[in-house]
Enzyme design. Structure first.
Site, PDB file in Angstrom:
ATOM      1  N   HIS A  22       0.842  -1.202   0.000  1.00  0.00           N
ATOM      2  CA  HIS A  22       0.000   0.000   0.000  1.00  0.00           C
ATOM      3  C   HIS A  22       0.881   1.258   0.000  1.00  0.00           C
ATOM      4  O   HIS A  22       0.641   2.204  -0.751  1.00  0.00           O
ATOM      5  CB  HIS A  22      -0.909   0.019   1.236  1.00  0.00           C
ATOM      6  CG  HIS A  22      -1.853  -1.148   1.316  1.00  0.00           C
ATOM      7  ND1 HIS A  22      -3.222  -1.016   1.276  1.00  0.00           N
ATOM      8  CD2 HIS A  22      -1.621  -2.483   1.424  1.00  0.00           C
ATOM      9  CE1 HIS A  22      -3.788  -2.210   1.364  1.00  0.00           C
ATOM     10  NE2 HIS A  22      -2.832  -3.114   1.466  1.00  0.00           N
TER      11      HIS A  22
ATOM     12  N   ASP B  28      -6.490   5.434   1.648  1.00  0.00           N
ATOM     13  CA  ASP B  28      -6.630   4.023   1.295  1.00  0.00           C
ATOM     14  C   ASP B  28      -8.087   3.614   1.511  1.00  0.00           C
ATOM     15  O   ASP B  28      -8.664   3.911   2.564  1.00  0.00           O
ATOM     16  CB  ASP B  28      -5.700   3.200   2.211  1.00  0.00           C
ATOM     17  CG  ASP B  28      -5.352   1.855   1.626  1.00  0.00           C
ATOM     18  OD1 ASP B  28      -6.298   1.130   1.263  1.00  0.00           O
ATOM     19  OD2 ASP B  28      -4.157   1.545   1.532  1.00  0.00           O
TER      20      ASP B  28
END
Ligand code: UDP
Length: 467
Positions: free
Chosen positions: A17, A111
């Protein structure tokens, strides 16, 4: 002069990520955005220790640590993930409430599995855009969970893993129970990983837009499904290739949270073209000792050269891998090379690499596709099960050996990938690699979508900020 947009980018604190969202940060700062990149203390220190993150950006980049107490430790256990989300809610959320109003922010890019940040943005009326770092296909299968439950296809019934599922639109012909993200395969649907991903995914339409690290030629049919529920989707991937194209460079700076061992590159330099299979299980997945030995025998018995990333914490329950490695190293001296952590993108781009034995994390998959390297997929958890099904069955760029761990199957698969079927797999992967490059260069779909994202964020600057 027009004011510069300022975005806060907030990734989930794991390597994959952080990597792709930091690439987006770089792309935006090349367009004169001010960027604040929000990470845990541990990630902050690792990025400073192992990368050139501060010097590569201009003065408009700020690496901001969250308060202490948010940790990835034990995140691959049921309690670990609950603890992580508990600390994000109790520590990161109040921090954001104070930090954002004092930072003159245009937009929050968060995210898509951190919906607690969306709560804060909504409280203070700040535009928010989600970034999902997984494939469009796995995002879509998470999104369809409520329909699967309603149709009685989830929880998966005994012996139903090989039946195709009917409620993930666009995948009815090939998605079996065993290809669902691992969290969805639990018999217990109260599992916290499952609940978090399902709830957060379903909330995606509340954001102004959804950024995906993919490209239209790769996942077009599934993207059409997603666009029926999320009206504004920006496909800007593969972000690492996009950044390379913008910087007109062959390789970009590393975003590694661990020290990279460059010595493997010299070893690769001594190997013939396409003769080495690269083996990596990403940054989180672990193997039992038994699984490790099956892979090792499989690799040795395949009689192919291999480069294997043996993370110090790869073997579950063995904090020190040394006692196992003595045995391994003796058996591999002739054909193998092992390293703790490598410059992954550079390795995949090396002319000696002919195949990739991967856990099918989305970053690894994209990095392999962009370099035209065919794959053997051994997915472990989360989105990996879906990605590997697409590699094996839809794109036909390699073999999906999920849910097996047998030295003979591994050896046969490696020989097929590197020799017998290398032509067919390489041809398809190289074709997709050329489409990937087209997407990120001027006039390509990802190039146009990034431009649109940049314009949309600029238009979010309140009128009173313009002089
Ligand atoms: N990676 C790396 N060096 C290694 C192994 C992996 O830099 O030796 C990077 C790789 O480039 C990728 C990330 O780690 O960007 C792993 O992300 P992925 O989504 O593939 O899997 P995850 O670690 O999230 O399971």
């Amino acid at each position: 002069m027009d004011p510069l947009p300022h975005v806060i980018i907030f990734p989930f604190p794991a390597q994959g990520h952080v990597n792709s969202m930091l690439k987006l940060a770089h792309l935006l700062s090349l367009s004169n955005f001010d960027v604040t990149f929000l990470v845990t203390v541990d990630t902050h220190d690792r990025l400073l220790n192992h990368t050139d993150v501060l010097s590569r950006f201009g003065t408009g980049f700020h690496l901001q640590a969250l308060p202490h107490g948010i940790s990835m430790d034990g995140v691959n256990t049921r309690d670990g993930i609950s603890m992580l989300y508990y600390s994000l809610n109790t520590i990161a959320k109040p921090f954001l409430r104070e930090f954002i109003p004092n930072s003159s922010v245009t937009c929050l890019i968060v995210d898509g599995i951190l919906s607690m940040a969306a709560d804060v943005a909504e409280e203070i009326n700040l535009p928010i855009i989600y970034f999902r770092t997984v494939s469009a296909s796995s995002f879509w299968s998470y999104f369809c969970i409520p329909e699967l439950i309603q149709a009685g296809e989830l929880p998966l019934k005994e012996n139903a893993k090989d039946l195709t599922l009917t409620k993930v639109k666009g995948m009815e012909d090939f998605l079996r129970g065993r290809d669902l993200p691992s969290f969805c395969q639990a018999s217990d649907l109260t599992n916290p990983d499952f609940r978090i991903v399902m709830t957060d995914t379903r909330q995606t339409p509340r954001a102004r837009g959804l950024i995906l690290n993919t490209f239209e030629d790769l996942e077009g049919p599934i993207l059409s499904q997603i666009r029926m529920v999320c009206l504004n989707v920006y496909t800007i991937g593969a972000v690492h290739a996009h950044l390379k194209a913008k910087l007109a460079t062959k390789s970009t700076s590393s975003n590694s949270l661990w020290q990279e061992d460059e010595s493997c590159m010299s070893w690769l330099d001594t190997q013939p073209p396409k003769s080495v299979i690269y083996v990596s299980f990403g940054s989180v997945a672990g193997l039992t000792k038994e699984e490790l030995l099956e892979f090792w025998y499989g690799l040795v018995n395949s009689e192919q050269k291999f480069l294997w990333v043996m993370r110090p914490d790869l073997i579950i329950g063995h904090e020190r891998k040394d006692e196992i490695l003595v045995e391994l190293e003796q058996g591999t001296k002739a054909r193998g090379y092992m390293a703790d952590w490598v410059p992954h993108e550079k390795v995949l781009a090396h002319r000696a690499i002919g195949g990739f034995l991967t856990h099918s994390g989305w970053n690894s998959t994209l990095e392999s596709i962009v370099e035209g390297v065919p794959m053997i997929c051994w997915p472990r958890f989360a989105d990996q099960q879906v990605n590997s099904r697409f590699v094996g069955e839809v794109w036909k760029m390699g073999l999906d050996i999920k849910d097996t761990c047998d030295r003979d199957i591994i050896a046969i698969s490696i020989r097929a990938l590197m020799e017998k079927r290398n032509g067919e797999f390489s041809q398809r992967t190289e074709h997709m690699a050329s489409l990937a490059k087209k997407a990120v260069n001027e006039g390509g779909s990802s190039y146009i979508n990034l431009d649109r994202l940049i314009q949309d964020i600029r238009s979010m600057i309140p009128p009173h900020k313009h002089t």
